[in-house]
Design a protein around this motif. Structure first.
Motif, PDB file in Angstrom:
ATOM      1  N   SER A  41       0.917  -0.964  -0.114  1.00 24.06           N
ATOM      2  CA  SER A  41       0.032  -0.055   0.095  1.00 24.06           C
ATOM      3  C   SER A  41       0.745   1.249  -0.106  1.00 24.06           C
ATOM      4  CB  SER A  41      -0.839   0.167   1.256  1.00 24.06           C
ATOM      5  OG  SER A  41      -1.734  -1.097   1.278  1.00 24.06           O
ATOM      6  N   TRP A  42       0.377   2.420  -0.530  1.00 21.52           N
ATOM      7  CA  TRP A  42       0.960   3.705  -0.291  1.00 21.52           C
ATOM      8  C   TRP A  42       0.847   4.264   1.098  1.00 21.52           C
ATOM      9  CZ3 TRP A  42       4.295   5.774  -3.397  1.00 21.52           C
ATOM     10  CH2 TRP A  42       4.208   5.204  -4.931  1.00 21.52           C
ATOM     11  N   LEU A  43       1.763   4.400   1.961  1.00 22.71           N
ATOM     12  CA  LEU A  43       1.761   4.763   3.328  1.00 22.71           C
ATOM     13  C   LEU A  43       2.408   6.145   3.414  1.00 22.71           C
ATOM     14  CD1 LEU A  43       3.156   1.318   4.723  1.00 22.71           C
ATOM     15  CD2 LEU A  43       0.921   2.065   4.438  1.00 22.71           C
ATOM     16  N   PHE A  44       1.589   6.752   4.418  1.00 27.92           N
ATOM     17  CA  PHE A  44       1.960   8.359   4.569  1.00 27.92           C
ATOM     18  C   PHE A  44       3.696   8.414   5.182  1.00 27.92           C
ATOM     19  CE2 PHE A  44       1.964  12.183   6.809  1.00 27.92           C
ATOM     20  CZ  PHE A  44       2.098  13.154   5.799  1.00 27.92           C
ATOM     21  N   LEU A  45       4.345   9.298   4.412  1.00 30.48           N
ATOM     22  CA  LEU A  45       5.867   9.458   4.924  1.00 30.48           C
ATOM     23  C   LEU A  45       5.957  10.707   5.671  1.00 30.48           C
ATOM     24  CD1 LEU A  45       7.892   8.184   1.795  1.00 30.48           C
ATOM     25  CD2 LEU A  45       7.811   7.100   4.222  1.00 30.48           C
ATOM     26  N   GLY A  46       5.283  11.916   5.194  1.00 31.02           N
ATOM     27  CA  GLY A  46       5.456  13.082   5.693  1.00 31.02           C
ATOM     28  C   GLY A  46       5.097  14.146   4.655  1.00 31.02           C
ATOM     29  N   HIS A  47       5.134  15.456   4.963  1.00 32.46           N
ATOM     30  CA  HIS A  47       4.871  16.555   4.151  1.00 32.46           C
ATOM     31  C   HIS A  47       5.852  17.327   3.729  1.00 32.46           C
ATOM     32  CE1 HIS A  47       2.750  20.378   2.959  1.00 32.46           C
ATOM     33  NE2 HIS A  47       1.868  19.612   2.501  1.00 32.46           N
ATOM     34  N   THR A  48       6.004  17.667   2.380  1.00 32.56           N
ATOM     35  CA  THR A  48       7.106  18.616   1.943  1.00 32.56           C
ATOM     36  C   THR A  48       7.517  19.793   2.971  1.00 32.56           C
ATOM     37  OG1 THR A  48       5.652  19.643   0.311  1.00 32.56           O
ATOM     38  CG2 THR A  48       7.141  17.878  -0.415  1.00 32.56           C
ATOM     39  N   SER A  49       6.638  20.399   3.500  1.00 34.56           N
ATOM     40  CA  SER A  49       6.959  21.473   4.381  1.00 34.56           C
ATOM     41  C   SER A  49       7.897  21.145   5.602  1.00 34.56           C
ATOM     42  CB  SER A  49       5.602  22.240   4.860  1.00 34.56           C
ATOM     43  OG  SER A  49       4.873  21.295   5.793  1.00 34.56           O
ATOM     44  N   GLN A  50       7.988  19.622   5.797  1.00 37.79           N
ATOM     45  CA  GLN A  50       8.925  19.459   6.902  1.00 37.79           C
ATOM     46  C   GLN A  50      10.133  18.982   6.385  1.00 37.79           C
ATOM     47  OE1 GLN A  50       5.704  15.910   7.611  1.00 37.79           O
ATOM     48  NE2 GLN A  50       6.551  16.157   9.675  1.00 37.79           N
ATOM     49  N   LEU A  51      10.307  18.852   4.996  1.00 37.36           N
ATOM     50  CA  LEU A  51      11.604  18.807   4.304  1.00 37.36           C
ATOM     51  C   LEU A  51      11.895  19.627   3.119  1.00 37.36           C
ATOM     52  CD1 LEU A  51      10.839  14.941   3.860  1.00 37.36           C
ATOM     53  CD2 LEU A  51      12.317  15.758   5.268  1.00 37.36           C
ATOM     54  N   ALA A  52      11.673  21.070   3.837  1.00 35.63           N
ATOM     55  CA  ALA A  52      11.975  22.276   2.646  1.00 35.63           C
ATOM     56  C   ALA A  52      13.486  22.224   2.051  1.00 35.63           C
ATOM     57  CB  ALA A  52      11.686  23.288   3.217  1.00 35.63           C
ATOM     58  N   LEU A  58      13.120  13.303   8.653  1.00 34.99           N
ATOM     59  CA  LEU A  58      12.403  12.797   9.759  1.00 34.99           C
ATOM     60  C   LEU A  58      12.436  11.519   9.731  1.00 34.99           C
ATOM     61  CD1 LEU A  58       9.503  11.577   8.289  1.00 34.99           C
ATOM     62  CD2 LEU A  58       9.160  14.080   7.836  1.00 34.99           C
ATOM     63  N   THR A  59      12.072  11.014  10.800  1.00 37.00           N
ATOM     64  CA  THR A  59      12.106   9.336  10.704  1.00 37.00           C
ATOM     65  C   THR A  59      10.522   8.940  11.277  1.00 37.00           C
ATOM     66  OG1 THR A  59      12.657   9.418  13.197  1.00 37.00           O
ATOM     67  CG2 THR A  59      14.269   9.132  11.796  1.00 37.00           C
ATOM     68  N   THR A  60      10.198   7.778  10.397  1.00 36.38           N
ATOM     69  CA  THR A  60       8.888   7.477  10.683  1.00 36.38           C
ATOM     70  C   THR A  60       8.924   5.902  10.400  1.00 36.38           C
ATOM     71  OG1 THR A  60       6.604   7.531  10.164  1.00 36.38           O
ATOM     72  CG2 THR A  60       8.118   7.931   8.409  1.00 36.38           C
ATOM     73  N   TYR A  61       7.807   5.301  10.135  1.00 39.19           N
ATOM     74  CA  TYR A  61       7.559   3.643   9.838  1.00 39.19           C
ATOM     75  C   TYR A  61       6.769   3.320   8.571  1.00 39.19           C
ATOM     76  CZ  TYR A  61       9.246   2.908  14.590  1.00 39.19           C
ATOM     77  OH  TYR A  61       9.857   2.783  15.828  1.00 39.19           O
ATOM     78  N   GLU A 146       4.493  12.085  -4.381  1.00 40.17           N
ATOM     79  CA  GLU A 146       3.746  13.069  -3.757  1.00 40.17           C
ATOM     80  C   GLU A 146       2.481  13.564  -4.240  1.00 40.17           C
ATOM     81  OE1 GLU A 146       6.328  16.834  -4.026  1.00 40.17           O
ATOM     82  OE2 GLU A 146       4.609  18.107  -3.887  1.00 40.17           O
ATOM     83  N   TYR A 147       1.553  13.891  -3.457  1.00 33.24           N
ATOM     84  CA  TYR A 147       0.376  14.727  -4.142  1.00 33.24           C
ATOM     85  C   TYR A 147      -0.014  15.760  -3.150  1.00 33.24           C
ATOM     86  CZ  TYR A 147      -4.271  15.211  -5.744  1.00 33.24           C
ATOM     87  OH  TYR A 147      -5.365  15.846  -6.188  1.00 33.24           O
ATOM     88  N   GLY A 148      -0.041  16.953  -3.833  1.00 31.35           N
ATOM     89  CA  GLY A 148      -0.093  18.359  -3.134  1.00 31.35           C
ATOM     90  C   GLY A 148       0.607  18.226  -1.743  1.00 31.35           C
ATOM     91  N   GLY A 149       2.002  17.830  -1.962  1.00 30.78           N
ATOM     92  CA  GLY A 149       2.790  17.961  -1.080  1.00 30.78           C
ATOM     93  C   GLY A 149       2.905  17.018   0.040  1.00 30.78           C
ATOM     94  N   PHE A 150       1.940  16.000  -0.057  1.00 27.04           N
ATOM     95  CA  PHE A 150       1.812  14.765   0.796  1.00 27.04           C
ATOM     96  C   PHE A 150       2.825  13.757   0.236  1.00 27.04           C
ATOM     97  CE2 PHE A 150      -1.231  15.989   3.928  1.00 27.04           C
ATOM     98  CZ  PHE A 150      -1.766  17.312   3.629  1.00 27.04           C
ATOM     99  N   LEU A 151       3.537  13.214   0.985  1.00 30.20           N
ATOM    100  CA  LEU A 151       4.643  12.288   0.525  1.00 30.20           C
ATOM    101  C   LEU A 151       4.202  10.909   0.919  1.00 30.20           C
ATOM    102  CD1 LEU A 151       7.504  14.228   1.519  1.00 30.20           C
ATOM    103  CD2 LEU A 151       7.316  13.257  -0.877  1.00 30.20           C
ATOM    104  N   PHE A 152       4.130  10.065  -0.069  1.00 29.31           N
ATOM    105  CA  PHE A 152       3.733   8.378   0.398  1.00 29.31           C
ATOM    106  C   PHE A 152       4.878   7.488  -0.033  1.00 29.31           C
ATOM    107  CE2 PHE A 152      -0.774   8.537   2.035  1.00 29.31           C
ATOM    108  CZ  PHE A 152      -0.822   9.928   1.688  1.00 29.31           C
ATOM    109  N   TRP A 331       0.399  15.419  13.402  1.00 25.25           N
ATOM    110  CA  TRP A 331       0.579  16.794  13.342  1.00 25.25           C
ATOM    111  C   TRP A 331      -0.740  17.682  13.021  1.00 25.25           C
ATOM    112  CZ3 TRP A 331       1.993  12.405  10.641  1.00 25.25           C
ATOM    113  CH2 TRP A 331       3.279  11.952  10.612  1.00 25.25           C
ATOM    114  N   CYS A 332      -0.230  19.016  13.560  1.00 22.78           N
ATOM    115  CA  CYS A 332      -1.212  20.009  13.196  1.00 22.78           C
ATOM    116  C   CYS A 332      -1.189  20.628  11.776  1.00 22.78           C
ATOM    117  CB  CYS A 332      -1.021  21.064  14.321  1.00 22.78           C
ATOM    118  SG  CYS A 332      -2.357  22.441  14.088  1.00 22.78           S
ATOM    119  N   VAL A 333      -1.890  20.850  11.221  1.00 25.34           N
ATOM    120  CA  VAL A 333      -1.991  21.468   9.667  1.00 25.34           C
ATOM    121  C   VAL A 333      -2.429  22.579   9.709  1.00 25.34           C
ATOM    122  CG1 VAL A 333      -2.631  20.883   7.520  1.00 25.34           C
ATOM    123  CG2 VAL A 333      -2.047  18.848   8.681  1.00 25.34           C
TER     124      VAL A 333
END
Ligand code: FES
Ligand SMILES: [Fe+2]
Length: 436
Positions: A41-52, A58-61, A146-152, A331-333
């Motif tokens: 599956s496509w799993l969420f990694l983070g948002h491009t604003s966190q990796l400007a 960042l670290t995740t799972y 990425e879709y709209g800044g959301f990285l999967f 995260w707060c968006v």
């Protein structure tokens, strides 16, 4: 334990509205989920604003596998298994930061922020200078999109593109995250906490459960944190459950733009901004489509969730952690275009309500934990859960929203149509019928 397809089909019967409690407690089913769902599956990694910036990480799972997500010195975002190629140590222990390299805490093998092995202590003395460093870089996740800044990310190199995965649900995703011309940003860092419940219990809630709001969050309503408790007047709103991998959001306003469910009735410093966004959506799509702003609870299969209400907007992932536990990353968006003081007010409202010690999160977390605790016993696990709310009352997206172009389908606000559909989806992955 290997799971037979026929066993699973007997355990989960979406058409009837029943789910065996084994799916929340059984180790074999859980292991099968990690294999069948979380590696495909496509799993969420983070948002491009966190990796400007180059070097931001960042670290995740991805499933239970820890990953580093980093913007390399070449500007590209990669995801890499956070496990040293020497003897397996977690290479990076920080939540986020900026660095040009990752040095393993155990024996100090060093990797660049693009994943190449660059430094090996005792390279000449111990390895005779012959270890091929090119062969021993960090394992890269084969697909990051990425879709709209959301990285999967996706462990499956042959997976369909992310845009296809989101499919027609992109319209609702855009209404939640892309309704402001400047887009969104993540503020205030990440909150991480563990809850002793199977990952599917909060996922069902976010997919979306309006049924619990009036009762579980009654105290928050009493003190005015949410609007008045629900009644049949909310019938008009509905969950969009039938859109490929997307679940939710409900239509949250009536055709005149008046809020129709309890989570959308609170006036905040943000209300004026939301009203302007509704007007923009009405102009771009239709008056009826603006009813989906704000979007309420939502879920992208399997474990990406969001909440979009008059008080706040948040994004979270329910990371699986064994059958009886999950870890939340949240995260707060906010919209980038908002003034700093409104962003700060939203962040505080987020913390007060759905942060790890937030009032509503406490209500929900206790529900999730106690569901698990009462289902894991020898007798409790033999039973079935009931997902029959609104059975046989599904409607098309066009009927729900009132706009003939609204895709999808779902139930009324008092419905578990989305959860039934979610389990149908779960079953197709678990039994191998799904197209990648
Ligand atoms: S485990 Fe990483 S350097 Fe040894
Ligand atoms: Fe809740």
């Amino acid at each position: 334990m290997s799971i037979a397809t026929t066993d699973l089909a007997g355990l989960v019967q979406p058409a009837k509205g029943t789910v065996s409690r084994q799916v929340y407690v059984d180790q074999g089913i859980y292991d099968h989920e990690l294999e069948r769902i979380f590696t495909r599956s496509w799993l969420f990694l983070g948002h491009t604003s966190q990796l400007a910036q180059p070097g931001d990480f960042l670290t995740t799972y991805l499933g239970e596998d820890p990953v580093i997500v980093a913007r390399g010195k070449d500007g590209q975002v990669r995801a890499m298994l956070n496990s040293c190629r020497h003897r397996g140590m977690r290479v990076c222990r920080s939540d986020e930061g900026n660095t040009s390299f990752f040095r393993c805490p155990y024996h100090a093998w060093t990797y660049s922020n693009t994943g190449e092995l660059t430094g090996v202590p005792k390279f000449r003395l111990g390895y005779g200078g012959v270890l091929d460093k090119k062969e021993w870089g960090l394992l890269e996740v084969p697909r990051v999109e990425e879709y709209g800044g959301f990285l999967f990310g996706n462990w499956d190199a042959g997976a369909v593109p992310l845009t296809e995965w989101l499919g027609d649900f992109r319209l609702y995703f855009d209404l939640v995250f892309g309704r402001d011309p400047e887009g969104v940003e993540f503020v205030g860092g990440v909150h991480k906490w563990s809850v002793s419940s199977n990952w599917k219990i909060p996922t069902e809630n976010f997919a979306c459960d309006m049924y619990h709001v009036a009762h579980s969050h009654a105290r928050s309503m009493e003190i005015g944190l949410l609007g008045p408790s629900g009644d049949d007047g909310y019938e008009i709103a509905a969950g969009m459950g039938f859109l490929g991998n997307g679940f939710g959001p409900p239509a949250s306003a009536d055709a005149e733009g008046a809020p129709v469910h309890p989570m959308a009735t609170m006036a905040t410093p943000y209300s004026e901004h939301l009203a302007a966004q509704r007007a923009r959506v009405a102009e771009r799509y239709s008056q009826e489509m603006s009813r989906v702003v704000p979007g309420g609870h939502g879920n992208v299969f399997p474990n990406f969730a969001f909440l979009d209400i008059e008080l706040l907007r948040l994004v979270r992932v329910h990371h699986p952690e064994g059958p009886g536990s999950h870890t939340v990353h949240q995260w707060c968006v906010v919209d980038k275009s908002l003034p700093a003081e409104v962003k700060d007010a939203l962040r505080r409202q987020y913390t007060l309500t759905f942060g790890p010690s937030g009032m509503l999160e406490q209500d929900d977390g206790e529900n999730f934990r106690e569901c698990q605790a009462s289902m894991r016993g020898v007798i409790g696990r033999r039973m079935e859960n009931n997902l029959m709310l609104g059975l046989g009352q599904d409607r098309t997206g066009a009927e729900i929203v009132g706009d003939g172009d609204a895709p999808g389908a779902g139930g009324g606000i008092w419905s578990e149509a989305n959860q039934r559909r979610w389990y149908e989806h779960w079953l197709s992955f678990m039994t191998g019928q799904v197209r990648r």
